[in-house]
Design a protein around this motif. Structure first.
Motif, PDB file in Angstrom:
ATOM      1  N   GLY A  62     -27.042  63.471  71.696  1.00 45.43           N
ATOM      2  CA  GLY A  62     -27.935  62.922  73.085  1.00 45.43           C
ATOM      3  C   GLY A  62     -27.967  63.589  73.793  1.00 45.43           C
ATOM      4  N   ASP A  63     -27.274  65.163  73.584  1.00 44.10           N
ATOM      5  CA  ASP A  63     -26.830  66.521  74.296  1.00 44.10           C
ATOM      6  C   ASP A  63     -27.317  68.058  73.297  1.00 44.10           C
ATOM      7  N   LEU A  64     -27.614  67.422  72.169  1.00 43.95           N
ATOM      8  CA  LEU A  64     -27.787  68.159  71.417  1.00 43.95           C
ATOM      9  C   LEU A  64     -29.121  68.371  71.256  1.00 43.95           C
ATOM     10  N   ALA A  65     -30.106  68.700  71.687  1.00 45.60           N
ATOM     11  CA  ALA A  65     -31.709  69.432  72.701  1.00 45.60           C
ATOM     12  C   ALA A  65     -32.484  68.650  73.580  1.00 45.60           C
ATOM     13  N   SER A  66     -33.573  68.934  73.727  1.00 36.57           N
ATOM     14  CA  SER A  66     -34.100  68.029  74.431  1.00 36.57           C
ATOM     15  C   SER A  66     -34.942  66.339  73.569  1.00 36.57           C
ATOM     16  N   PRO A  67     -34.719  65.468  74.180  1.00 38.49           N
ATOM     17  CA  PRO A  67     -35.167  63.978  73.176  1.00 38.49           C
ATOM     18  C   PRO A  67     -36.749  64.958  72.630  1.00 38.49           C
ATOM     19  N   GLY A  68     -37.087  65.576  73.328  1.00 34.66           N
ATOM     20  CA  GLY A  68     -38.029  65.262  72.134  1.00 34.66           C
ATOM     21  C   GLY A  68     -38.045  66.390  71.413  1.00 34.66           C
ATOM     22  N   ALA A  69     -37.648  67.169  71.425  1.00 37.83           N
ATOM     23  CA  ALA A  69     -36.908  68.391  70.074  1.00 37.83           C
ATOM     24  C   ALA A  69     -35.944  67.751  69.601  1.00 37.83           C
ATOM     25  N   PHE A  70     -35.325  67.166  69.344  1.00 40.99           N
ATOM     26  CA  PHE A  70     -34.425  66.024  68.797  1.00 40.99           C
ATOM     27  C   PHE A  70     -35.612  65.255  67.658  1.00 40.99           C
ATOM     28  N   GLN A  71     -36.374  64.880  68.432  1.00 34.52           N
ATOM     29  CA  GLN A  71     -37.003  64.076  67.350  1.00 34.52           C
ATOM     30  C   GLN A  71     -37.772  64.519  66.637  1.00 34.52           C
ATOM     31  N   HIS A  72     -39.100  65.579  66.920  1.00 33.02           N
ATOM     32  CA  HIS A  72     -39.681  66.081  66.526  1.00 33.02           C
ATOM     33  C   HIS A  72     -38.605  67.626  64.970  1.00 33.02           C
ATOM     34  N   ILE A  73     -37.614  67.650  65.202  1.00 30.75           N
ATOM     35  CA  ILE A  73     -36.719  68.052  63.884  1.00 30.75           C
ATOM     36  C   ILE A  73     -36.773  67.280  63.540  1.00 30.75           C
ATOM     37  N   ALA A  74     -35.411  66.363  64.138  1.00 27.51           N
ATOM     38  CA  ALA A  74     -35.601  64.815  63.087  1.00 27.51           C
ATOM     39  C   ALA A  74     -36.679  64.523  61.834  1.00 27.51           C
ATOM     40  N   GLN A  75     -38.267  64.383  62.476  1.00 30.59           N
ATOM     41  CA  GLN A  75     -38.533  63.842  61.810  1.00 30.59           C
ATOM     42  C   GLN A  75     -39.484  64.909  61.064  1.00 30.59           C
ATOM     43  N   ALA A  76     -39.320  66.499  60.963  1.00 33.29           N
ATOM     44  CA  ALA A  76     -39.445  67.511  60.404  1.00 33.29           C
ATOM     45  C   ALA A  76     -38.634  67.420  59.034  1.00 33.29           C
ATOM     46  N   ILE A  77     -37.429  66.764  58.962  1.00 36.56           N
ATOM     47  CA  ILE A  77     -36.593  67.202  58.222  1.00 36.56           C
ATOM     48  C   ILE A  77     -36.365  65.737  56.951  1.00 36.56           C
ATOM     49  N   TRP A  78     -36.935  64.747  57.330  1.00 37.08           N
ATOM     50  CA  TRP A  78     -37.319  63.689  57.051  1.00 37.08           C
ATOM     51  C   TRP A  78     -38.836  63.487  56.470  1.00 37.08           C
ATOM     52  N   LEU A  79     -39.556  64.847  56.566  1.00 34.68           N
ATOM     53  CA  LEU A  79     -40.703  64.023  56.192  1.00 34.68           C
ATOM     54  C   LEU A  79     -41.145  65.209  54.936  1.00 34.68           C
ATOM     55  N   ILE A  80     -40.223  66.424  55.115  1.00 32.07           N
ATOM     56  CA  ILE A  80     -39.954  67.372  54.360  1.00 32.07           C
ATOM     57  C   ILE A  80     -39.504  66.883  53.027  1.00 32.07           C
ATOM     58  N   ALA A  81     -38.209  66.142  53.478  1.00 30.05           N
ATOM     59  CA  ALA A  81     -37.098  65.469  51.665  1.00 30.05           C
ATOM     60  C   ALA A  81     -38.078  64.149  51.484  1.00 30.05           C
ATOM     61  N   ALA A  82     -38.867  63.578  52.119  1.00 31.49           N
ATOM     62  CA  ALA A  82     -40.283  62.617  51.732  1.00 31.49           C
ATOM     63  C   ALA A  82     -41.322  63.703  50.382  1.00 31.49           C
ATOM     64  N   ALA A  83     -41.461  64.440  51.195  1.00 27.25           N
ATOM     65  CA  ALA A  83     -42.849  64.852  50.267  1.00 27.25           C
ATOM     66  C   ALA A  83     -42.087  65.245  49.095  1.00 27.25           C
ATOM     67  N   SER A  84     -40.603  66.161  49.057  1.00 25.56           N
ATOM     68  CA  SER A  84     -40.054  66.868  47.913  1.00 25.56           C
ATOM     69  C   SER A  84     -39.659  65.428  46.744  1.00 25.56           C
ATOM     70  N   LEU A  85     -38.866  64.561  47.966  1.00 26.14           N
ATOM     71  CA  LEU A  85     -38.586  63.095  46.733  1.00 26.14           C
ATOM     72  C   LEU A  85     -40.147  63.042  46.159  1.00 26.14           C
ATOM     73  N   LEU A  86     -41.236  62.763  46.895  1.00 25.18           N
ATOM     74  CA  LEU A  86     -42.052  61.948  46.276  1.00 25.18           C
ATOM     75  C   LEU A  86     -42.867  62.805  45.172  1.00 25.18           C
ATOM     76  N   LEU A  87     -42.441  64.498  45.010  1.00 21.77           N
ATOM     77  CA  LEU A  87     -43.147  65.405  43.980  1.00 21.77           C
ATOM     78  C   LEU A  87     -41.909  65.761  43.330  1.00 21.77           C
TER      79      LEU A  87
END
Length: 200
Positions: A62-87
């Motif tokens: 909970g202290d790594l970054a602001s809640p919004g930044a934490f969520q956006h970084i996690a989402q970006a990693i997840w979406l990049i990995a999803a695109a990579s897997l699907l392709l």
């Protein structure tokens, strides 16, 4: 000569980026297909949004970054990995990233954690850690452990054994009236007890 080689390689690259292709990667076709379907469900249902930290299981998350930044970084990693897997690119590392982000999101928020999300995260992690020889064994082992402990959990719960849980649970669903109609022809709790033991 170089132009001819590039032209020869172009169809291979186009084919390898085909999201419907499940052969020719480091994973067996059926395992890759399972990972793609799970990922696609998360994309379609908005599960990729994950969560921001809230009462984390591991305090520092909970202290790594602001809640919004934490969520956006996690989402970006997840979406990049999803695109990579699907392709069909880096399929095993993509599964590791997808499962890892789901697990980190759950560890960062007690409100977000569910059994289904934990199962999905572990499934994707096991797929990422496996290869053509071990993937089926890992996935089968996870299902065996999952169903064994789910069955034991129910077996050790007096409300499951007596049918009381099933009786209460079925009453809140749309098919409750049909169940009560059928149960009315039997002694009290008999049908719910039979159903409970059938589930176990």
């Amino acid at each position: 000569m170089a132009v001819a080689e590039l032209r020869a390689e172009a169809p291979k690259l186009a084919t390898s980026l085909n999201p419907f292709r499940v052969r020719g990667t480091s994973l067996p076709p059926n395992v890759l297909l399972a990972a793609k379907i799970v990922t696609l469900v998360f994309v379609i249902t908005g599960g990729w949004r994950l969560t921001d930290p809230f009462l984390p299981f591991i305090g520092f998350l909970g202290d790594l970054a602001s809640p919004g930044a934490f969520q956006h970084i996690a989402q970006a990693i997840w979406l990049i990995a999803a695109a990579s897997l699907l392709l069909n690119q880096l399929v095993r590392p993509s599964c590791l990233a997808l499962g890892g982000m789901l697990l980190v999101a759950q560890l960062s928020s007690q409100a977000y954690r569910t059994n289904n999300l934990t199962f999905t995260a572990l499934l994707l992690l096991l797929i990422g850690l496996s290869d053509r020889n071990t993937a089926k064994m890992f996935i089968r082992a996870q299902f065996v452990v999952l169903y064994f402990w789910a069955g034991m959990n129910k077996l050790l719960d007096v409300n499951w054994r007596s049918g009381a849980f099933f009786e209460s649970w079925v009453g809140i669903h749309a098919y409750g009236p049909a169940y009560r109609s059928l149960a009315s022809h039997l002694p009290s709790m008999v049908l719910s007890t039979i159903a409970s033991w059938g589930v176990m």
